[in-house]
Write a protein that holds these residues in place. Structure first.
Motif, short mmCIF file in Angstrom:
data_model
loop_
_atom_site.label_atom_id
_atom_site.label_comp_id
_atom_site.label_asym_id
_atom_site.label_seq_id
_atom_site.Cartn_x
_atom_site.Cartn_y
_atom_site.Cartn_z
N LEU A 134 0.82 -1.19 0.00
CA LEU A 134 0.00 0.00 0.00
C LEU A 134 0.86 1.25 0.00
N ASP A 135 0.61 2.12 -0.96
CA ASP A 135 1.23 3.45 -0.96
C ASP A 135 0.11 4.46 -0.79
N ARG A 136 0.00 5.00 0.40
CA ARG A 136 -1.09 5.90 0.74
C ARG A 136 -0.82 7.35 0.31
N ALA A 137 0.33 7.59 -0.29
CA ALA A 137 0.66 8.95 -0.72
C ALA A 137 0.94 9.00 -2.22
N GLN A 152 9.47 3.54 -7.19
CA GLN A 152 10.87 3.22 -7.44
C GLN A 152 11.75 3.52 -6.22
N THR A 153 11.58 4.69 -5.63
CA THR A 153 12.49 5.11 -4.56
C THR A 153 12.14 4.50 -3.21
N LEU A 154 10.86 4.39 -2.89
CA LEU A 154 10.45 3.89 -1.58
C LEU A 154 10.29 2.38 -1.55
N PHE A 155 9.67 1.83 -2.62
CA PHE A 155 9.39 0.39 -2.64
C PHE A 155 10.45 -0.39 -3.42
N GLY A 156 11.36 0.31 -4.07
CA GLY A 156 12.45 -0.36 -4.78
C GLY A 156 12.02 -1.13 -6.00
N ILE A 157 10.90 -0.76 -6.60
CA ILE A 157 10.39 -1.48 -7.76
C ILE A 157 11.19 -1.12 -9.00
N GLN A 158 11.71 -2.13 -9.67
CA GLN A 158 12.51 -1.92 -10.87
C GLN A 158 11.82 -2.41 -12.13
N GLN A 159 10.83 -3.28 -11.97
CA GLN A 159 10.12 -3.83 -13.12
C GLN A 159 8.68 -4.10 -12.71
N ALA A 160 7.72 -3.70 -13.55
CA ALA A 160 6.32 -3.85 -13.16
C ALA A 160 5.41 -3.72 -14.36
N VAL A 161 4.17 -4.18 -14.18
CA VAL A 161 3.10 -3.88 -15.12
C VAL A 161 2.23 -2.82 -14.46
N LEU A 162 1.99 -1.72 -15.17
CA LEU A 162 1.19 -0.63 -14.66
C LEU A 162 -0.24 -0.78 -15.19
N ILE A 163 -1.21 -0.62 -14.30
CA ILE A 163 -2.60 -0.89 -14.68
C ILE A 163 -3.44 0.38 -14.50
N THR A 164 -4.09 0.77 -15.59
CA THR A 164 -4.98 1.92 -15.59
C THR A 164 -5.83 1.85 -16.86
N GLN A 165 -6.72 2.81 -17.05
CA GLN A 165 -7.51 2.81 -18.28
C GLN A 165 -6.63 3.16 -19.48
N ARG A 166 -7.07 2.78 -20.66
CA ARG A 166 -6.25 2.91 -21.87
C ARG A 166 -5.90 4.36 -22.18
N PRO A 175 10.44 17.23 -9.68
CA PRO A 175 10.10 17.63 -8.31
C PRO A 175 10.03 16.43 -7.37
N GLU A 176 10.36 16.68 -6.11
CA GLU A 176 10.18 15.64 -5.11
C GLU A 176 8.68 15.45 -4.87
N PRO A 177 8.25 14.26 -4.49
CA PRO A 177 6.83 14.05 -4.21
C PRO A 177 6.41 14.81 -2.96
N THR A 178 5.12 14.98 -2.80
CA THR A 178 4.59 15.66 -1.63
C THR A 178 5.05 15.00 -0.35
N VAL A 179 5.06 13.68 -0.35
CA VAL A 179 5.57 12.89 0.77
C VAL A 179 6.73 12.05 0.25
N ILE A 180 7.87 12.14 0.90
CA ILE A 180 9.05 11.43 0.42
C ILE A 180 9.15 10.03 1.00
N GLY A 181 9.01 9.90 2.29
CA GLY A 181 9.22 8.62 2.96
C GLY A 181 7.93 7.87 3.22
#
Length: 215
Positions: A115-118, A130-144, A200-206
């Protein structure tokens, strides 16, 4: 000075440049955007972007479709984990809990849901993934309609991203899709500016527990 001509040129530039940028993002992500679950190559994790919840805390149809696609990928063994990223910046609004509950009700173990609440925007979600969860490879899911920008942003944030696009036009109201598509047209321009110029840095970094602000 020929003001009518100058205004015409400025008007054309204001349309042609965004059109070109949108065409570029669409083209460079085309080969890694999929419409069918069976087409998606196995990935370590799926990232699902928030898309609103009702007053009772349940997902909107658009969000439910995104989460359902991730659930289907998980049950087919195409992903091992799911990251729900969305807005829980205020105590009375919690996209990620709605997403997680929806998936758990269909048999996805809580241990396989992150869960990423921010994740307050596409850019911030990809940045934090990428920076907080260390994800390097993924499938991104959203509308077309949103997928080219999501995949492009993920890649620019250092994620080797592919995308799964859920249906939109013909599924949701035409007036709503017209609005979303126009907004997306301009959001692509903003995204290119963010990933190539400002970063820009995200609103919440950590880490963020939800319902309160702060870095």
């Amino acid at each position: 000075m020929n003001w009518p001509f100058l205004l015409l040129v400025l008007g054309l530039v204001s349309v042609v440049i965004p059109l070109g940028l949108n065409a570029y993002v669409y083209a460079v992500t085309y080969g890694d955007r999929y419409r069918e679950i069976q087409q998606v190559p196995p990935q370590p994790i799926a990232i699902v972007f928030g898309a609103g919840v009702w007053d009772d805390g349940t997902p909107t149809p658009m969000l439910a479709d995104r989460v359902q696609a991730a659930i289907n990928l998980y049950k087919l063994g195409r992903v091992q984990k799911i990251l729900m990223t969305g807005d829980n910046f205020h105590p009375d609004y919690d996209e990620v809990q709605a997403m997680s509950s929806y998936a758990e009700e269909q048999g996805v173990p809580a241990s396989d849901i992150l869960l990423d609440r921010a994740g307050l925007s596409t850019y911030e979600s990809c940045y934090r993934a990428q920076t907080l969860f260390g994800i390097q490879q993924a499938v991104l899911i959203t509308q077309r309609y949103h997928l080219p920008r999501a995949v492009y942003t993920g890649r620019q944030m250092g994620i080797k991203a592919v995308g799964l696009g859920t249906p939109d036009w013909g599924i949701f109201r035409t007036d709503s899709m017209t609005y979303y598509t126009f907004r997306e047209f301009m959001a692509v321009v903003k995204a290119l500016w963010q990933v190539t110029v400002t970063r820009p840095e995200p609103t919440v970094i950590g880490p963020f527990e939800g319902g309160k602000s702060g870095k």
